[in-house]
Design a protein around this motif. Structure first.
Motif, PDB file in Angstrom:
ATOM      1  N   UNK A 121       0.843  -1.188   0.000  1.00 55.69           N
ATOM      2  CA  UNK A 121       0.000   0.000   0.000  1.00 55.69           C
ATOM      3  C   UNK A 121       0.882   1.244   0.000  1.00 55.69           C
ATOM      4  N   UNK A 122       0.470   2.267  -0.692  1.00 60.04           N
ATOM      5  CA  UNK A 122       1.216   3.527  -0.728  1.00 60.04           C
ATOM      6  C   UNK A 122       0.507   4.512  -1.637  1.00 60.04           C
ATOM      7  N   UNK A 123       1.255   5.468  -2.170  1.00 58.53           N
ATOM      8  CA  UNK A 123       0.704   6.447  -3.098  1.00 58.53           C
ATOM      9  C   UNK A 123       1.338   6.238  -4.465  1.00 58.53           C
ATOM     10  N   UNK A 124       0.505   6.210  -5.502  1.00 57.33           N
ATOM     11  CA  UNK A 124       1.011   6.097  -6.864  1.00 57.33           C
ATOM     12  C   UNK A 124       1.724   7.396  -7.235  1.00 57.33           C
ATOM     13  N   UNK A 125       2.453   7.375  -8.343  1.00 57.28           N
ATOM     14  CA  UNK A 125       3.220   8.545  -8.756  1.00 57.28           C
ATOM     15  C   UNK A 125       2.329   9.767  -8.948  1.00 57.28           C
ATOM     16  N   UNK A 126       1.171   9.590  -9.553  1.00 55.48           N
ATOM     17  CA  UNK A 126       0.271  10.723  -9.807  1.00 55.48           C
ATOM     18  C   UNK A 126      -0.233  11.327  -8.493  1.00 55.48           C
TER      19      UNK A 126
END
Length: 145
Positions: free
Chosen positions: A132-137
């Motif tokens: 889980x994390x944040x995508x590049x966008x």
């Protein structure tokens, strides 16, 4: 799909039915689909009429999953997701903000790619990992705020 849906069903000894073919076809190019996504795709293909009851859809999904023609996985907080990529021990990345989901190959190439500290008598043959994390966008959006 290298083989036709009918050929895949035949290879597993399953009856070649329209609902099963429709599900396999609907998953092409649309990995990580929910049952609702599949229902809409199959329904849209038949001039707005699904021609398949919800129970029929779920029955066919269960048969295809048990035959290992499709894979079902359930990331936390998400409905069950279905994909054609099976039996290769791959994993998933999920963006906490937008929900985008990406496949990630297992770096060891063999299952299970992780071993628990203690097996408690289980013969372990698979590990399912979700990062889980944040995508590049979404990282750009957060940085720009």
């Amino acid at each position: 799909m290298e083989q036709s849906a009918g050929d895949l069903l035949k290879s597993k000894g399953l009856r070649n039915t329209a609902p099963r073919r429709a599900i396999l076809t609907a998953l092409q190019g649309h990995p990580h689909s929910t049952a609702s996504d599949l229902e809409r795709r199959i329904g849209a293909r038949k001039s707005g009429s699904s021609g398949l009851s919800k129970q029929g859809l779920y029955n066919a999904l269960e048969v295809l999953t048990n035959a290992q023609l499709i894979r079902c996985f359930e990331p936390a907080g998400s409905p069950a997701l279905y994909e054609l990529r099976v039996c290769d021990n791959h994993h998933h990345l999920v963006c906490r903000k937008c929900g985008v989901l990406e496949d990630v190959d297992c770096h060891t190439g063999v299952a299970p790619c992780l071993d628990p500290v203690e097996s408690k008598g289980f013969a372990i043959d698979e590990a399912e990992i979700t990062w889980w994390g944040l995508c590049a966008q979404c990282q750009e959006t957060v940085a720009g705020s």
